[in-house]
Design a protein around this motif. Structure first.
Motif, PDB file in Angstrom:
ATOM      1  N   GLY A  30       0.805  -1.214   0.000  1.00 28.17           N
ATOM      2  CA  GLY A  30       0.000   0.000   0.000  1.00 28.17           C
ATOM      3  C   GLY A  30       0.841   1.268   0.000  1.00 28.17           C
ATOM      4  N   ARG A  31       2.084   1.140   0.343  1.00 28.59           N
ATOM      5  CA  ARG A  31       2.995   2.292   0.385  1.00 28.59           C
ATOM      6  C   ARG A  31       3.859   2.407  -0.870  1.00 28.59           C
ATOM      7  N   VAL A  32       3.768   1.456  -1.776  1.00 28.02           N
ATOM      8  CA  VAL A  32       4.640   1.427  -2.947  1.00 28.02           C
ATOM      9  C   VAL A  32       4.521   2.688  -3.796  1.00 28.02           C
ATOM     10  N   ASP A  33       3.297   3.127  -4.082  1.00 30.85           N
ATOM     11  CA  ASP A  33       3.153   4.319  -4.918  1.00 30.85           C
ATOM     12  C   ASP A  33       3.667   5.563  -4.196  1.00 30.85           C
ATOM     13  N   ASP A  34       3.439   5.625  -2.873  1.00 35.11           N
ATOM     14  CA  ASP A  34       3.965   6.756  -2.107  1.00 35.11           C
ATOM     15  C   ASP A  34       5.488   6.796  -2.177  1.00 35.11           C
ATOM     16  N   LEU A  35       6.099   5.635  -2.020  1.00 33.50           N
ATOM     17  CA  LEU A  35       7.563   5.572  -2.082  1.00 33.50           C
ATOM     18  C   LEU A  35       8.075   5.904  -3.474  1.00 33.50           C
ATOM     19  N   ALA A  36       7.341   5.495  -4.494  1.00 34.75           N
ATOM     20  CA  ALA A  36       7.755   5.821  -5.866  1.00 34.75           C
ATOM     21  C   ALA A  36       7.708   7.328  -6.097  1.00 34.75           C
ATOM     22  N   ILE A  37       6.684   7.980  -5.571  1.00 36.40           N
ATOM     23  CA  ILE A  37       6.567   9.434  -5.719  1.00 36.40           C
ATOM     24  C   ILE A  37       7.706  10.127  -4.972  1.00 36.40           C
ATOM     25  N   LEU A  38       7.960   9.717  -3.738  1.00 36.65           N
ATOM     26  CA  LEU A  38       9.073  10.316  -2.996  1.00 36.65           C
ATOM     27  C   LEU A  38      10.410  10.013  -3.663  1.00 36.65           C
ATOM     28  N   GLY A  39      10.547   8.810  -4.195  1.00 35.00           N
ATOM     29  CA  GLY A  39      11.778   8.447  -4.901  1.00 35.00           C
ATOM     30  C   GLY A  39      12.005   9.306  -6.131  1.00 35.00           C
ATOM     31  N   ALA A  40      10.940   9.565  -6.872  1.00 30.96           N
ATOM     32  CA  ALA A  40      11.059  10.434  -8.047  1.00 30.96           C
ATOM     33  C   ALA A  40      11.401  11.856  -7.620  1.00 30.96           C
ATOM     34  N   ALA A  41      10.790  12.316  -6.540  1.00 27.34           N
ATOM     35  CA  ALA A  41      11.106  13.661  -6.037  1.00 27.34           C
ATOM     36  C   ALA A  41      12.577  13.749  -5.639  1.00 27.34           C
ATOM     37  N   LEU A  42      13.077  12.706  -4.998  1.00 28.09           N
ATOM     38  CA  LEU A  42      14.494  12.690  -4.631  1.00 28.09           C
ATOM     39  C   LEU A  42      15.388  12.687  -5.864  1.00 28.09           C
ATOM     40  N   LYS A  43      14.978  11.945  -6.856  1.00 20.00           N
ATOM     41  CA  LYS A  43      15.750  11.899  -8.106  1.00 20.00           C
ATOM     42  C   LYS A  43      15.802  13.286  -8.748  1.00 20.00           C
ATOM     43  N   ILE A  44      14.672  13.987  -8.726  1.00 19.02           N
ATOM     44  CA  ILE A  44      14.588  15.326  -9.302  1.00 19.02           C
ATOM     45  C   ILE A  44      15.509  16.300  -8.558  1.00 19.02           C
ATOM     46  N   CYS A  45      15.591  16.156  -7.249  1.00 16.56           N
ATOM     47  CA  CYS A  45      16.311  17.157  -6.458  1.00 16.56           C
ATOM     48  C   CYS A  45      17.659  16.688  -5.918  1.00 16.56           C
ATOM     49  N   GLU A  46      18.170  15.561  -6.383  1.00 15.41           N
ATOM     50  CA  GLU A  46      19.440  15.040  -5.853  1.00 15.41           C
ATOM     51  C   GLU A  46      20.556  16.076  -5.758  1.00 15.41           C
ATOM     52  N   PRO A  47      20.894  16.777  -6.851  1.00 16.01           N
ATOM     53  CA  PRO A  47      22.002  17.742  -6.748  1.00 16.01           C
ATOM     54  C   PRO A  47      21.687  18.889  -5.773  1.00 16.01           C
ATOM     55  N   GLU A  48      20.444  19.366  -5.797  1.00 20.40           N
ATOM     56  CA  GLU A  48      20.052  20.455  -4.911  1.00 20.40           C
ATOM     57  C   GLU A  48      20.053  20.015  -3.456  1.00 20.40           C
ATOM     58  N   LEU A  49      19.639  18.773  -3.196  1.00 23.05           N
ATOM     59  CA  LEU A  49      19.633  18.261  -1.833  1.00 23.05           C
ATOM     60  C   LEU A  49      21.061  18.128  -1.311  1.00 23.05           C
ATOM     61  N   ALA A  50      21.968  17.673  -2.170  1.00 24.13           N
ATOM     62  CA  ALA A  50      23.378  17.566  -1.773  1.00 24.13           C
ATOM     63  C   ALA A  50      23.956  18.955  -1.471  1.00 24.13           C
ATOM     64  N   ALA A  51      23.630  19.941  -2.301  1.00 21.98           N
ATOM     65  CA  ALA A  51      24.113  21.305  -2.071  1.00 21.98           C
ATOM     66  C   ALA A  51      23.524  21.872  -0.782  1.00 21.98           C
ATOM     67  N   PHE A  52      22.255  21.580  -0.525  1.00 20.33           N
ATOM     68  CA  PHE A  52      21.603  22.037   0.701  1.00 20.33           C
ATOM     69  C   PHE A  52      22.289  21.432   1.925  1.00 20.33           C
ATOM     70  N   GLU A  53      22.564  20.145   1.864  1.00 21.39           N
ATOM     71  CA  GLU A  53      23.247  19.485   2.972  1.00 21.39           C
ATOM     72  C   GLU A  53      24.629  20.094   3.210  1.00 21.39           C
ATOM     73  N   GLN A  54      25.332  20.372   2.134  1.00 25.78           N
ATOM     74  CA  GLN A  54      26.651  21.011   2.224  1.00 25.78           C
ATOM     75  C   GLN A  54      26.513  22.378   2.891  1.00 25.78           C
ATOM     76  N   TRP A  55      25.518  23.131   2.488  1.00 26.49           N
ATOM     77  CA  TRP A  55      25.250  24.449   3.058  1.00 26.49           C
ATOM     78  C   TRP A  55      24.998  24.347   4.564  1.00 26.49           C
ATOM     79  N   ARG A  56      24.187  23.354   4.961  1.00 28.65           N
ATOM     80  CA  ARG A  56      23.893  23.176   6.389  1.00 28.65           C
ATOM     81  C   ARG A  56      25.143  22.773   7.166  1.00 28.65           C
ATOM     82  N   GLU A  57      25.933  21.886   6.581  1.00 31.97           N
ATOM     83  CA  GLU A  57      27.151  21.437   7.244  1.00 31.97           C
ATOM     84  C   GLU A  57      28.176  22.557   7.380  1.00 31.97           C
TER      85      GLU A  57
END
Length: 139
Positions: free
Chosen positions: A106-133
């Protein structure tokens, strides 16, 4: 931090996210609505056992959106923020392809949506983490 959902799942998830872009843009115009969506995502994440990097990185995505909305962190494309909010809206309010009450799958589609969102924002998320660190300095 690479997420492999398979091409078919990733494409379907991206289509779902793209279909929610207009709604996400409307939500982004009202910071209280953004807060409601982000709170609902955080609440729903608490009901799902952590299983892998997709769920582990979801709180970072929430933090990145919050930092962008508060103008604390703006080194990110507005298109990425809109896509993340669209994914979050589906995650908490979307009509599930597989109802959440069905154990595990029942969570598969939710995880797929979050996974796609992560794929879309991977470089930005890494830069954000770097900024926080780095003490929240501009990148």
């Amino acid at each position: 931090m690479s997420y492999d959902l398979g091409d078919d799942n990733l494409n379907k998830a991206k289509e779902i996210i793209d279909s929610g872009i207009d709604k996400a843009q409307g939500v982004l115009r009202d910071s209280s609505k953004v807060d409601e969506v982000l709170f609902a995502v955080a609440e729903k994440l608490e009901t799902i056992p952590t299983a892998g990097p997709i769920l582990a990185d979801a709180p970072k995505m929430i933090s990145m959106v919050k930092a962008y909305i508060s103008k604390e962190y703006t080194e990110i494309s507005p298109k990425v923020i809109i896509s993340l909010v669209a994914a979050f809206i589906y995650f908490v309010k979307g009509i599930d392809l597989i109802p959440d009450f069905i154990p595990i799958i029942g969570r598969v589609d939710d995880l797929a949506i979050l996974g796609a969102a992560l794929k879309i924002c991977e470089p930005e998320l890494a830069a954000f983490e770097q900024w926080r660190e780095n003490g929240k300095e501009t990148v």
